[in-house]
Design a protein around this motif. Sequence first.
Motif, PDB file in Angstrom:
ATOM      1  N   UNK A 249       0.916  -1.244   0.106  1.00  7.00           N
ATOM      2  CA  UNK A 249       0.016   0.015   0.007  1.00  7.00           C
ATOM      3  C   UNK A 249       0.820   1.127  -0.001  1.00  7.00           C
ATOM      4  N   UNK A 250       0.655   2.185  -1.157  1.00  7.55           N
ATOM      5  CA  UNK A 250       1.349   3.387  -1.065  1.00  7.55           C
ATOM      6  C   UNK A 250       1.072   4.523   0.070  1.00  7.55           C
ATOM      7  N   UNK A 251       1.789   5.157   0.568  1.00  9.52           N
ATOM      8  CA  UNK A 251       1.666   6.129   1.263  1.00  9.52           C
ATOM      9  C   UNK A 251       0.847   7.432   0.542  1.00  9.52           C
ATOM     10  N   UNK A 252       0.611   8.308   1.551  1.00  7.94           N
ATOM     11  CA  UNK A 252      -0.383   9.295   1.016  1.00  7.94           C
ATOM     12  C   UNK A 252       0.782  10.594   0.116  1.00  7.94           C
ATOM     13  N   UNK A 253       1.892  10.544   0.959  1.00  5.95           N
ATOM     14  CA  UNK A 253       3.044  11.384   0.328  1.00  5.95           C
ATOM     15  C   UNK A 253       3.445  10.683  -1.016  1.00  5.95           C
ATOM     16  N   UNK A 257       3.233  12.816  -4.746  1.00  7.91           N
ATOM     17  CA  UNK A 257       4.520  13.073  -5.681  1.00  7.91           C
ATOM     18  C   UNK A 257       3.970  12.273  -7.056  1.00  7.91           C
ATOM     19  N   UNK A 258       3.202  11.186  -6.897  1.00  2.03           N
ATOM     20  CA  UNK A 258       2.741  10.538  -8.044  1.00  2.03           C
ATOM     21  C   UNK A 258       1.776  11.304  -9.012  1.00  2.03           C
ATOM     22  N   UNK A 259       0.910  12.119  -8.234  1.00  2.00           N
ATOM     23  CA  UNK A 259       0.218  12.945  -9.018  1.00  2.00           C
ATOM     24  C   UNK A 259       0.887  14.052  -9.637  1.00  2.00           C
ATOM     25  N   UNK A 260       1.793  14.685  -8.675  1.00  2.28           N
ATOM     26  CA  UNK A 260       2.609  15.851  -9.215  1.00  2.28           C
ATOM     27  C   UNK A 260       3.177  15.417 -10.482  1.00  2.28           C
ATOM     28  N   UNK A 261       3.847  14.224 -10.561  1.00  2.00           N
ATOM     29  CA  UNK A 261       4.741  13.770 -11.794  1.00  2.00           C
ATOM     30  C   UNK A 261       3.621  13.696 -12.982  1.00  2.00           C
ATOM     31  N   UNK A 262       2.522  13.166 -12.680  1.00  2.00           N
ATOM     32  CA  UNK A 262       1.482  13.084 -13.813  1.00  2.00           C
ATOM     33  C   UNK A 262       1.003  14.787 -14.164  1.00  2.00           C
ATOM     34  N   UNK A 263       0.902  15.333 -13.339  1.00  5.00           N
ATOM     35  CA  UNK A 263       0.273  16.906 -13.563  1.00  5.00           C
ATOM     36  C   UNK A 263       1.642  17.647 -14.294  1.00  5.00           C
ATOM     37  N   UNK A 285       4.324   5.934 -11.179  1.00 10.48           N
ATOM     38  CA  UNK A 285       3.718   6.844 -10.545  1.00 10.48           C
ATOM     39  C   UNK A 285       2.084   6.343 -10.553  1.00 10.48           C
ATOM     40  N   UNK A 286       1.687   5.740 -11.732  1.00  5.24           N
ATOM     41  CA  UNK A 286       0.340   5.018 -11.759  1.00  5.24           C
ATOM     42  C   UNK A 286       0.391   3.754 -10.907  1.00  5.24           C
ATOM     43  N   UNK A 287       1.373   3.149 -10.726  1.00  4.00           N
ATOM     44  CA  UNK A 287       1.608   1.891  -9.791  1.00  4.00           C
ATOM     45  C   UNK A 287       1.306   2.395  -8.376  1.00  4.00           C
ATOM     46  N   UNK A 288       1.994   3.522  -8.159  1.00  2.00           N
ATOM     47  CA  UNK A 288       1.952   3.916  -6.688  1.00  2.00           C
ATOM     48  C   UNK A 288       0.332   4.305  -6.422  1.00  2.00           C
ATOM     49  N   UNK A 289      -0.295   5.015  -7.470  1.00  2.00           N
ATOM     50  CA  UNK A 289      -1.764   5.451  -7.208  1.00  2.00           C
ATOM     51  C   UNK A 289      -2.676   3.962  -7.056  1.00  2.00           C
ATOM     52  N   UNK A 290      -2.306   3.050  -8.087  1.00  2.00           N
ATOM     53  CA  UNK A 290      -3.070   1.731  -7.942  1.00  2.00           C
ATOM     54  C   UNK A 290      -3.125   1.165  -6.798  1.00  2.00           C
ATOM     55  N   UNK A 291      -2.178   1.249  -5.905  1.00  2.00           N
ATOM     56  CA  UNK A 291      -1.713   0.788  -4.680  1.00  2.00           C
ATOM     57  C   UNK A 291      -2.014   1.563  -3.516  1.00  2.00           C
ATOM     58  N   UNK A 292      -2.665   2.910  -3.702  1.00  2.00           N
ATOM     59  CA  UNK A 292      -2.825   3.886  -2.685  1.00  2.00           C
ATOM     60  C   UNK A 292      -4.516   3.532  -2.194  1.00  2.00           C
ATOM     61  N   UNK A 293      -4.419   3.605  -1.000  1.00  2.00           N
ATOM     62  CA  UNK A 293      -6.059   3.650  -0.487  1.00  2.00           C
ATOM     63  C   UNK A 293      -6.539   4.931  -0.221  1.00  2.00           C
ATOM     64  N   UNK A 294      -7.421   5.123  -1.239  1.00  2.00           N
ATOM     65  CA  UNK A 294      -7.993   6.627  -1.488  1.00  2.00           C
ATOM     66  C   UNK A 294      -9.458   6.815  -1.295  1.00  2.00           C
TER      67      UNK A 294
END
Length: 442
Positions: A249-253, A257-263, A285-294
């Motif tokens: 599970x990816x952290x919020x930080x 960072x992943x969203x910032x790279x995509x942006x 970055x997308x891998x991190x987002x897929x593992x993030x509990x949002x």
Amino acid sequence: MAVDVNGELRKFTWRIEYFSSIEDKKHYSEIFYVGGKKWRLLIFPKGNGVDYFSIYVDVADSATLPEGWSRYAQFRITVVNQIKRKFSITKDTRHEFKAKENDWGFTSFLPLSELHDPKRGYLVNDACLVEVDISTDRNIDLESHELIVEAASDKLKSKEADCGKAAIDNQKTLITKPEEITTPSPAILVAPAVLSSPGQDKVKFTNQNLPTAQSSSQSETIEPEDPTEEDADTFFTSLESELASSYIVSSQEEAKEALAKIEEALNMAPANFYDSWKFSPLKKAFKILSNFDCSSTITDEQKTELLAMEENLKELPDRVAKAVQDRNLLTEKESIKLTLTHNLERSLVKFKEAKAEGEQVEQKIAALQEQVDEAEKNKESILTEQKEIFRISKELKMELEALGKELPEYEAKAKVAEEEEKTVEAEWGRMKDLISSLKEKI
């Protein structure tokens, strides 16, 4: 298929289907872009004058480039062993491409006998897999870059590649026999030191299990085992379990960072995004987002849409490349149209000039025709006069001939007349003398 690392470094994979059915001497891949320039691979399926598989990198638009052009690239070509990847064969070089050397590569890349040997793994289901890692940046170390993965146990590295249009040299692509090799076992070699003779490609081994080292003409046949359906099912079931157990599970930080790279990537214009996009960081970055509990921050629908964006971004390079290609094609066609229009305008001007000159010639011909007509009239008048003179002369001649016939008669009469005149004069004199004598007497 092409994968961008940045605008000046790219991996291109070419799967050549129905390889044995290719009849052409030369065969080109589709065009791909590196550094904003057009490239393609060129192969000689039956060898470029040799019994070897010949492969080159080609400047795809060399025919339309301006005079004096040049283009730098370093590249690494791999013929993939589709049975055991570690036995793939790789060669690399660098070259300054120009008009007379618009393609560059390896004439003797792989013996045709090995290429077509089904046990070797280079042709599987009549398909050959060729990869090229190519960079147009002189500052990039192609081998150390993150794009390059050591996939070939028989990595062939050449200091000198031969041009596809040049005469074939004495280059050898087969593995030369090592001078001294210490083997931990009869079947395993670890980084042997190999000596290559002048004119041969330098050969380098990675630390992988290899067949016993020997010369190319004596290399052992590799007989891989064909996996059964049960083996494949077992492998992929195990792989799925491993991937599931490795879920982190990816952290919020990390998600931020992943969203910032995509942006950052999306803030670029599509064309610039295509030229400079590094997909590997975005993929991470997308891998991190897929593992993030949002669940507490965004909805499932938003997350689904966000993850779907990855597939959309994967399509952008090809879409942008197609758009650029279509735009360049339009520009090229417009340039051709402009050239043709200018040529037509010049042709029209030349036609009008020729027509005016033709009219002047016709006027001269008309004036000359008038002179000819006048001369014809004079000629007719002269001929009429000649005929009249001829008629009169003929009549005069006839009169002369008639007179000639009468002349003797007139000559005779003239002679008689002359005698008569003398007789008359004599008689006249006597009469005169008589009168004179009588006058004296009276």
